[in-house]
Scaffold this active site. Structure first.
Site, PDB file in Angstrom:
ATOM      1  N   ASN A 212       3.490 -59.256  38.010  1.00  0.00           N
ATOM      2  CA  ASN A 212       4.832 -59.170  37.437  1.00  0.00           C
ATOM      3  C   ASN A 212       5.576 -60.381  37.983  1.00  0.00           C
ATOM      4  O   ASN A 212       5.947 -60.422  39.155  1.00  0.00           O
ATOM      5  CB  ASN A 212       5.499 -57.866  37.880  1.00  0.00           C
ATOM      6  CG  ASN A 212       6.926 -57.726  37.380  1.00  0.00           C
ATOM      7  OD1 ASN A 212       7.566 -58.696  36.973  1.00  0.00           O
ATOM      8  ND2 ASN A 212       7.440 -56.510  37.415  1.00  0.00           N
TER       9      ASN A 212
ATOM     10  N   ASP B 107       2.069 -71.365  34.846  1.00  0.00           N
ATOM     11  CA  ASP B 107       2.620 -70.876  33.583  1.00  0.00           C
ATOM     12  C   ASP B 107       2.945 -69.401  33.761  1.00  0.00           C
ATOM     13  O   ASP B 107       2.041 -68.580  33.977  1.00  0.00           O
ATOM     14  CB  ASP B 107       1.607 -71.080  32.455  1.00  0.00           C
ATOM     15  CG  ASP B 107       2.202 -70.830  31.080  1.00  0.00           C
ATOM     16  OD1 ASP B 107       3.400 -71.113  30.895  1.00  0.00           O
ATOM     17  OD2 ASP B 107       1.463 -70.369  30.189  1.00  0.00           O
TER      18      ASP B 107
ATOM     19  N   ASP C 273       8.698 -63.025  24.226  1.00  0.00           N
ATOM     20  CA  ASP C 273       8.884 -62.150  23.075  1.00  0.00           C
ATOM     21  C   ASP C 273      10.374 -62.032  22.761  1.00  0.00           C
ATOM     22  O   ASP C 273      11.145 -61.536  23.583  1.00  0.00           O
ATOM     23  CB  ASP C 273       8.300 -60.770  23.397  1.00  0.00           C
ATOM     24  CG  ASP C 273       8.311 -59.832  22.199  1.00  0.00           C
ATOM     25  OD1 ASP C 273       9.018 -60.124  21.213  1.00  0.00           O
ATOM     26  OD2 ASP C 273       7.615 -58.805  22.253  1.00  0.00           O
TER      27      ASP C 273
ATOM     28  N   ASP D  58      10.323 -70.864  19.739  1.00  0.00           N
ATOM     29  CA  ASP D  58      10.587 -71.202  18.348  1.00  0.00           C
ATOM     30  C   ASP D  58      11.806 -70.452  17.815  1.00  0.00           C
ATOM     31  O   ASP D  58      12.139 -70.582  16.643  1.00  0.00           O
ATOM     32  CB  ASP D  58       9.360 -70.941  17.468  1.00  0.00           C
ATOM     33  CG  ASP D  58       8.813 -69.536  17.617  1.00  0.00           C
ATOM     34  OD1 ASP D  58       8.220 -69.028  16.652  1.00  0.00           O
ATOM     35  OD2 ASP D  58       8.952 -68.935  18.696  1.00  0.00           O
TER      36      ASP D  58
END
Length: 315
Positions: free
Chosen positions: A101, A46, A127, A160
């Protein structure tokens, strides 16, 4: 006994100093033998795992211990806490978290896994306010995953915000369509809902209430999709397919926080509204991996809003 941090106390996480440090600009190396008990198992990774609950749930659900689970993120405090959670649940050697990173380190980390046996890579809920210089998905990451993932490996993207999910999907289609495709074993009839019609360019810096869409931009982006002017501005010669992708376009696409890529504002805009072939596959109605993130549960159950999911596969 677990410390307050390990037990779930609040952790200050919005600190991007690691990204600008020397360590953050160098590829992270992982000692796989010290990280996992059995490195012959396939790897699930992930990228940008945040607090790490999704990775922990994936590992907990795998009672047969059929895969290893790795979370990568820049926030060391969150990762230390997540490794504490894994230890408390007896999952050390099966679930692990590493500071990295991911844009700089994805090729080095995933490419060094024994046998390069990577089964699934997920990039979830980035984000929406950090798309240009810190968005993990861009030309550089797509190229890294194309280099190291074996044929049949899956890439799971979701958000979303529909425009954020569209941006990620379009990055893979534009820069890597010769290496990746929609996973048609997951996107089957009845499993999807259609993508929204986005007929205007969108701006990634100002959010409007309507389904995460942005106001109309000015300049070269005013050309309508499918027209000669649009194809010229976007560097697109028509619907994407094998042979198109990473060889086309400019230098933009998002730097994932690495600072290693120039950011072409026009290119970024086009990635938000480009009408490629992959959009015909739609968004997945349900989670295809059997483990939701905490945000996914909140969005779907508490707010009754939509999540936009797509599963890709390495050719």
């Amino acid at each position: 006994m677990l410390s307050a941090m390990q037990a779930g106390g609040q952790v200050r996480s919005r600190n991007y100093s690691f990204l600008s440090s020397d360590a953050g600009q160098q590829a992270t190396q992982v000692d796989w033998a010290a990280t996992f008990n059995d490195t012959s198992l396939p790897l699930v990774a992930d990228l940008g795992c945040g607090a790490g609950r999704y990775v922990l749930l994936m590992g907990s659900n795998d009672a047969a211990r059929s895969s290893n689970y790795l979370g990568l993120d820049v926030h060391k405090a969150l990762l230390d806490r997540a490794n504490g959670w894994a230890a408390a649940r007896g999952l050390s050697g099966h679930v692990a978290y590493v500071q990295a990173n991911v844009v700089v380190s994805a090729a080095a980390i995933l490419g060094s896994y024994p046998g390069r046996h990577v089964r699934l890579v997920s990039i979830q809920y980035p984000d929406p306010q950090q798309r240009r210089r810190r968005h993990v998905v861009g030309r550089e990451l797509v190229a890294a995953l194309a280099e190291v993932l074996p044929s049949g490996a899956q890439v799971y993207l979701n958000s979303d915000f529909e425009d954020t999910a569209t941006y990620m999907r379009n990055c893979f289609e534009r820069f890597g369509a010769q290496h990746f495709d929609i996973d048609t074993t997951v996107h089957v009839p009845g499993s999807t809902f259609p993508c929204s019609e986005v007929l205007q360019p969108v701006r990634p810096d100002v959010v409007t209430p309507q389904a995460g869409r942005r106001p109309r931009a000015s300049g070269a982006g005013d050309a309508a999709p499918g027209t000669a002017a649009w194809r010229s501005a976007s560097g697109d010669d028509g619907p994407s397919g094998p042979g198109s992708g990473s060889e086309s376009g400019g230098e933009g696409g998002g730097g994932g926080g690495s600072g290693g890529e120039a950011v072409d504002e026009e290119e970024v805009d086009l990635l938000f509204w480009r009408q490629g072939r992959w959009r015909e596959a739609g968004w997945l109605l349900r989670n295809p991996v059997g483990a939701p993130t905490e945000r996914e549960v909140y969005v779907e159950l508490a707010t009754r809003q939509q999540v936009y999911r797509v599963m890709l596969v390495r050719r």
